[in-house]
Structures are given as C-alpha cells and as structure tokens.
Design an enzyme around this catalytic site. Structure first.
Site, mmCIF file in Angstrom:
data_model
loop_
_atom_site.group_PDB
_atom_site.id
_atom_site.type_symbol
_atom_site.label_atom_id
_atom_site.label_comp_id
_atom_site.label_asym_id
_atom_site.label_seq_id
_atom_site.Cartn_x
_atom_site.Cartn_y
_atom_site.Cartn_z
ATOM 1 N N PHE A 12 9.653 6.287 -4.509
ATOM 2 C CA PHE A 12 9.748 4.913 -5.029
ATOM 3 C C PHE A 12 9.759 4.879 -6.568
ATOM 4 O O PHE A 12 10.745 4.453 -7.191
ATOM 5 C CB PHE A 12 8.564 4.113 -4.454
ATOM 6 C CG PHE A 12 8.225 2.838 -5.164
ATOM 7 C CD1 PHE A 12 9.206 1.882 -5.450
ATOM 8 C CD2 PHE A 12 6.905 2.561 -5.525
ATOM 9 C CE1 PHE A 12 8.869 0.690 -6.098
ATOM 10 C CE2 PHE A 12 6.567 1.375 -6.163
ATOM 11 C CZ PHE A 12 7.544 0.438 -6.457
ATOM 12 N N ASP A 127 -4.927 4.459 -11.133
ATOM 13 C CA ASP A 127 -6.240 3.860 -11.425
ATOM 14 C C ASP A 127 -7.248 4.143 -10.307
ATOM 15 O O ASP A 127 -8.443 3.978 -10.501
ATOM 16 C CB ASP A 127 -6.108 2.347 -11.670
ATOM 17 C CG ASP A 127 -5.533 1.563 -10.503
ATOM 18 O OD1 ASP A 127 -5.198 2.164 -9.462
ATOM 19 O OD2 ASP A 127 -5.417 0.321 -10.631
ATOM 20 N N GLU A 128 -6.752 4.570 -9.126
ATOM 21 C CA GLU A 128 -7.678 4.810 -8.005
ATOM 22 C C GLU A 128 -8.657 5.944 -8.292
ATOM 23 O O GLU A 128 -9.678 6.061 -7.610
ATOM 24 C CB GLU A 128 -6.903 5.115 -6.716
ATOM 25 C CG GLU A 128 -6.039 3.958 -6.304
ATOM 26 C CD GLU A 128 -5.594 3.991 -4.849
ATOM 27 O OE1 GLU A 128 -6.177 4.726 -4.051
ATOM 28 O OE2 GLU A 128 -4.656 3.252 -4.543
ATOM 29 N N VAL A 207 -3.587 -7.663 7.837
ATOM 30 C CA VAL A 207 -4.388 -7.742 6.602
ATOM 31 C C VAL A 207 -5.739 -7.085 6.874
ATOM 32 O O VAL A 207 -6.442 -7.471 7.808
ATOM 33 C CB VAL A 207 -4.558 -9.213 6.160
ATOM 34 C CG1 VAL A 207 -5.528 -9.325 4.990
ATOM 35 C CG2 VAL A 207 -3.203 -9.816 5.809
ATOM 36 N N GLY A 276 -13.703 3.031 3.895
ATOM 37 C CA GLY A 276 -13.926 3.326 2.473
ATOM 38 C C GLY A 276 -13.094 2.475 1.526
ATOM 39 O O GLY A 276 -12.923 2.832 0.356
HETATM 40 P P1 NAD Z 1 6.270 8.035 -2.949
HETATM 41 O O1 NAD Z 1 5.431 8.469 -1.806
HETATM 42 O O2 NAD Z 1 7.196 6.875 -2.789
HETATM 43 O O3 NAD Z 1 7.179 9.272 -3.452
HETATM 44 C C1 NAD Z 1 6.683 10.569 -3.559
HETATM 45 C C2 NAD Z 1 7.869 11.519 -3.719
HETATM 46 O O4 NAD Z 1 7.342 12.846 -3.885
HETATM 47 C C3 NAD Z 1 8.797 11.557 -2.507
HETATM 48 O O5 NAD Z 1 10.136 11.537 -2.927
HETATM 49 C C4 NAD Z 1 8.470 12.890 -1.841
HETATM 50 O O6 NAD Z 1 9.560 13.456 -1.140
HETATM 51 C C5 NAD Z 1 8.057 13.731 -3.040
HETATM 52 N N1 NAD Z 1 7.166 14.841 -2.672
HETATM 53 C C6 NAD Z 1 6.065 14.781 -1.877
HETATM 54 N N2 NAD Z 1 5.530 16.010 -1.754
HETATM 55 C C7 NAD Z 1 6.289 16.851 -2.500
HETATM 56 C C8 NAD Z 1 6.228 18.239 -2.774
HETATM 57 N N3 NAD Z 1 5.274 19.021 -2.238
HETATM 58 N N4 NAD Z 1 7.166 18.791 -3.575
HETATM 59 C C9 NAD Z 1 8.151 18.021 -4.109
HETATM 60 N N5 NAD Z 1 8.265 16.696 -3.868
HETATM 61 C C10 NAD Z 1 7.343 16.115 -3.076
HETATM 62 O O7 NAD Z 1 5.253 7.790 -4.142
HETATM 63 P P2 NAD Z 1 5.328 6.754 -5.354
HETATM 64 O O8 NAD Z 1 4.698 5.480 -4.938
HETATM 65 O O9 NAD Z 1 6.685 6.763 -5.925
HETATM 66 O O10 NAD Z 1 4.307 7.453 -6.378
HETATM 67 C C11 NAD Z 1 4.780 8.407 -7.322
HETATM 68 C C12 NAD Z 1 3.602 8.896 -8.144
HETATM 69 O O11 NAD Z 1 2.977 7.805 -8.809
HETATM 70 C C13 NAD Z 1 2.508 9.566 -7.335
HETATM 71 O O12 NAD Z 1 2.042 10.670 -8.066
HETATM 72 C C14 NAD Z 1 1.439 8.503 -7.197
HETATM 73 O O13 NAD Z 1 0.162 9.093 -7.066
HETATM 74 C C15 NAD Z 1 1.583 7.781 -8.513
HETATM 75 N N6 NAD Z 1 1.189 6.355 -8.512
HETATM 76 C C16 NAD Z 1 1.685 5.496 -7.600
HETATM 77 C C17 NAD Z 1 1.360 4.150 -7.662
HETATM 78 C C18 NAD Z 1 1.908 3.142 -6.678
HETATM 79 O O14 NAD Z 1 1.524 1.971 -6.726
HETATM 80 N N7 NAD Z 1 2.834 3.497 -5.808
HETATM 81 C C19 NAD Z 1 0.492 3.699 -8.661
HETATM 82 C C20 NAD Z 1 -0.011 4.625 -9.593
HETATM 83 C C21 NAD Z 1 0.349 5.944 -9.515
HETATM 84 O O1 TDX Z 2 -1.049 -3.069 6.078
HETATM 85 C C1 TDX Z 2 -1.758 -3.158 5.057
HETATM 86 N N1 TDX Z 2 -2.692 -4.162 4.998
HETATM 87 C C2 TDX Z 2 -3.536 -4.315 3.921
HETATM 88 O O2 TDX Z 2 -4.370 -5.229 3.905
HETATM 89 C C3 TDX Z 2 -1.636 -2.243 3.947
HETATM 90 C C4 TDX Z 2 -0.627 -1.133 3.975
HETATM 91 C C5 TDX Z 2 -2.477 -2.433 2.883
HETATM 92 N N2 TDX Z 2 -3.417 -3.411 2.860
HETATM 93 C C6 TDX Z 2 -4.292 -3.544 1.685
HETATM 94 C C7 TDX Z 2 -5.025 -2.284 1.276
HETATM 95 C C8 TDX Z 2 -5.118 -2.437 -0.220
HETATM 96 O O3 TDX Z 2 -6.260 -3.198 -0.563
HETATM 97 O O4 TDX Z 2 -3.443 -3.856 0.577
HETATM 98 C C9 TDX Z 2 -3.875 -3.206 -0.612
HETATM 99 C C10 TDX Z 2 -2.744 -2.322 -1.136
HETATM 100 O O5 TDX Z 2 -2.573 -1.262 -0.197
HETATM 101 P P1 TDX Z 2 -1.470 -0.113 -0.419
HETATM 102 O O6 TDX Z 2 -0.155 -0.764 -0.639
HETATM 103 O O7 TDX Z 2 -1.634 0.867 0.673
HETATM 104 O O8 TDX Z 2 -1.917 0.463 -1.834
HETATM 105 P P2 TDX Z 2 -3.292 1.110 -2.360
HETATM 106 O O9 TDX Z 2 -4.098 1.639 -1.244
HETATM 107 O O10 TDX Z 2 -3.937 0.104 -3.274
HETATM 108 O O11 TDX Z 2 -2.699 2.334 -3.210
HETATM 109 C C11 TDX Z 2 -1.494 2.159 -4.001
HETATM 110 O O12 TDX Z 2 -1.780 1.925 -5.347
HETATM 111 C C12 TDX Z 2 -2.243 3.006 -6.118
HETATM 112 C C13 TDX Z 2 -0.563 3.342 -3.843
HETATM 113 O O13 TDX Z 2 -0.303 3.575 -2.474
HETATM 114 C C14 TDX Z 2 -1.107 4.563 -4.516
HETATM 115 O O14 TDX Z 2 -0.162 5.615 -4.461
HETATM 116 C C15 TDX Z 2 -1.411 4.242 -5.941
HETATM 117 O O15 TDX Z 2 -2.052 5.324 -6.550
#
Ligand code: NAD
Ligand code: TDX
Length: 337
Positions: A12, A127-128, A207, A276
C-alpha cells in the site's frame, strides 16, 4: 542519479510512494524489491512500470545473497525499508513471519547496506512502537518504546537495531514513525478499505469492542512526502514522527463512510475486541515540521471522500484481491524465485 532500493514497494504505502516520487523526481532510480506476499500487488505500480528509472525485482529481504546481488548490480546507495508484515490482527494469529521479515529481514538490509557503504538507510516505522496513550498527551520522539502486539514489538526491535547500527558503526540511519495511513491501494484487511468494501457489498461492518479506540489518520501521500523530506534532509541517527493531527474514534470513521455511501447504520456490528487492543494513538510531529520544513497538505474531509470514491471506482482491483486472482497469477509468473 540516486540509486534507491525501495523494499515492499508493491504494498500500500510503498506503491503509492513509488508512483508519487517518480512523477516528481527524475534523479531517482528506484529498484522495487518485494516478495509479493498476500499484500503485494504489481497492479498498484501501473503508472511506474514503463519508466526507465524503475525496476522491479521479486525477492525476500531475508535472502541475504539476493539482497547482496541487488546492491552490487544496481549500485544501491539509498534504502527505504517499507517491507514488512503489517497487520496487527495477523500478528496475533501467528507471530513468526512478523519477526522473520520485520526483524531478521531488516538486519539483512542493514548489514548489506553497511557493506556497500549506503549513504542513507531509512527505516519506515510506526507510532505503534510507543504503545497506547490515555485520554491526554501525544507521542514525541522521546516517548519510551512500549509496544503491545507482536507486530509493534517486531517494528520496535527493527527501530532499535537500525539506531544501534548508527551508534556502533556510524551508519547514516534515519527512522520515521508514522500514524495510521489511508488512501488508494490499501489492502482490504485494514479498517478503512474493509469498511468501504463491506458497505458497498451490504455486508456487516465488524467494529471491535466499543468502537471508541482512537487512531490518528494521515493521507498516504502526506506520509510519502515526509519520507522524501527525511531521505533528503534527515539527520543520521534521528527519529522523525509523522502525523497530521487528525485523531478520530473508529466508530466515527465507520459512520462517516456509511454517510458518504448513503448506507444504513444498522450495518454496524460490534464484535469481540482485538486482544491487547491499543486504546489511543496521537502523534506530535513538530520535530519534522520545525527541523525539516515538512507539513501535511491534505485535509481529512477531502482526502477521505476521495479515498471512498477511489474504492467505488476501482471495484475490479479489490474484487481480484478478495478472490485471490492476483496471487494465483503471480505464483505462475514467478515460480522460479
Ligand atoms: P503492506 O502490508 O500493504 O505492504 C507490505 C509490502 O511488503 C508488500 O508488498 C509485501 O509483499 C512486502 N513484503 C512483505 N514481506 C516481505 C519480505 N520478507 N521481503 C520483501 N518484501 C516483503 O504494508 P503498508 O501498510 O504499505 O506498510 C508499509 C510499511 O509502513 C510497513 O513497514 C509498516 O510497518 C509501515 N507503516 C504502516 C502504516 C499504515 O498505516 N499502513 C503506518 C505506519 C507505518
Ligand atoms: O475490522 C476491523 N474493525 C475494527 O474495529 C479492523 C480491521 C480494525 N478495527 C479497529 C482496530 C484499530 O483500532 O480499527 C483500528 C485500525 O485498525 P487497523 O486498520 O487494523 O490498523 P492498526 O491496528 O491501527 O494498525 C495500522 O496502523 C499502524 C497498520 O495496520 C499498521 O501497519 C501501522 O503500523
């Protein structure tokens, strides 16, 4: 030319980063190194795939021989490590792959970057790692790490390892810690795309708990722009928090999506809480603003409306994910890797 290894660039945030950055910078050569797990999708990179300064390589960051080969072949001098297992719920169901990829994989990248004297190593974190807040206060870069899930503990371990490589070896490492992202191309296991897609399909919206857990939302392009600022200007050894000061309880986001889609609130279904479950995240991003001059540019109201519209108009993208079609295709295309 800056030769940059972008890991996890088919996910993503990584794919949004590549598409965004290659539009504005022609001095970046990007090697997208991605394992194509369930979350990786090359379809996301359609806007970039024909560009001369873009190359995709399928591979696992724990494969040190392949990572070494890539550094050598593409003369890599910069690393942005997006690759991770990223979903908290999956980490609760099975943690091993989280430590493999997020910890061991990051170690392989750090060691290889050290060997080839990389000029910047940017560890994309979250931030987690700070744990959970009460009603008051914000996470700053000096908030002690206190991760609560297998996912966040693996990210915290990687952050500390990256900073230790700076401290011990003088490596030019920077760490970014961003809040929850939303936008196009997000895998539909995460809250916002899941709720949009379930609403469109008139399915129940699960939720967790009382729905009052708070997340601090940022549009993915604002995050990616901040990453570019940190890559260019971040001081080695430093951590930069990234956020857009947009805290919301989950239930409010869910109701907002339903209103936008003109769907009834009785689709909402309160379910058992996540074990958790962190109560509240909120980011203080004054350091990156004051020291590097970054600021978020998207308003939440506009960007969330555009995001909902994107999922409405990209039904085939998420349908192929839900049915596993992309994964079946990649398995036949890449079976030798
Ligand atoms: P995502 O799960 O959408 O994408 C992860 C990507 O990494 C995928 O394309 C997957 O194929 C690849 N990948 C997984 N394991 C791998 C490996 N062993 N070798 C090579 N590629 C591999 O994740 P995202 O939401 O795009 O998050 C990207 C980064 O940002 C992560 O490090 C996540 O911890 C961090 N992050 C995400 C969020 C969020 O809200 N999504 C917020 C803060 C930080
Ligand atoms: O079905 C759901 N129902 C629900 O209530 C899902 C999937 C989530 N939730 C809640 C859990 C969280 O409080 O919504 C909030 C957001 O959940 P996620 O989208 O799973 O995100 P979160 O657990 O906060 O983590 C995300 O943000 C920080 C990303 O997945 C991480 O990769 C990133 O580091």
């Amino acid at each position: 030319m800056k030769n940059i290894l972008v890991t996890g660039g088919a996910g993503f945030i990584g794919s949004n980063f590549i598409n965004f950055i290659l539009q504005k910078r022609d001095d970046y050569f990007i090697v997208n190194f991605d394992k194509l797990t369930y979350a990786g999708n090359l379809e996301n990179l359609k806007p970039s795939e024909e560009k001369k300064n873009y190359q995709f390589v399928k591979g696992d960051i724990i494969n040190s021989e392949l990572v070494d080969f890539i550094f050598q072949k593409y003369k890599i001098k910069y690393v942005i490590n997006f690759a991770a297992e990223s979903h908290v719920d999956r980490s609760i169901l099975g943690s091993e792959i989280f430590y493999q990829t997020n910890v061991i994989g990051t170690n392989v990248l750090l060691e290889t970057a050290r060997k080839y004297e990389a000029e910047k190593f940017l560890q994309v974190s979250t931030d987690e790692v700070y744990g959970s807040l009460g009603r008051e206060g914000l996470f700053t870069e000096s908030t002690p790490l206190s991760p609560n899930s297998p996912y966040s503990s693996s990210k915290a371990a990687a952050d500390m390892m990256a900073l230790a490589f700076h401290h011990t070896f003088g490596m030019p490492v920077v760490v970014t810690r961003c809040s929850n992202n939303y936008g196009p191309l997000q895998f539909p296991e995460k809250l916002i795309p899941l709720m949009i897609i379930n609403s469109l399909n008139n399915k129940k919206l699960p939720v967790y708990g009382d729905g009052l857990n708070v997340r601090d939302w940022i549009y993915v392009i604002d995050h990616n722009n901040a990453i570019d600022f940190v890559l260019e200007k971040g001081t080695p050894g430093n951590v930069y928090n990234i956020g857009a000061s947009n805290e919301m309880p989950n239930i409010e986001i869910v109701k907002l999506i339903l209103r936008h889609l003109k769907k009834p609130e009785d689709l909402i279904h309160y379910v058992k809480d996540r074990p958790g479950h962190d109560r509240r995240y909120a980011i203080d991003s004054s350091k990156i603003k004051n020291e590097l001059g970054w600021k978020p540019e998207y308003s939440f109201d506009e960007a969330i409306a555009q995001t909902v519209d994107w999922y409405i108009s990209h039904k085939s993208w998420w349908e192929r994910i839900i049915t596993g079609e992309y994964q079946k295709y990649y398995q036949t295309q890449y079976k030798n890797f």
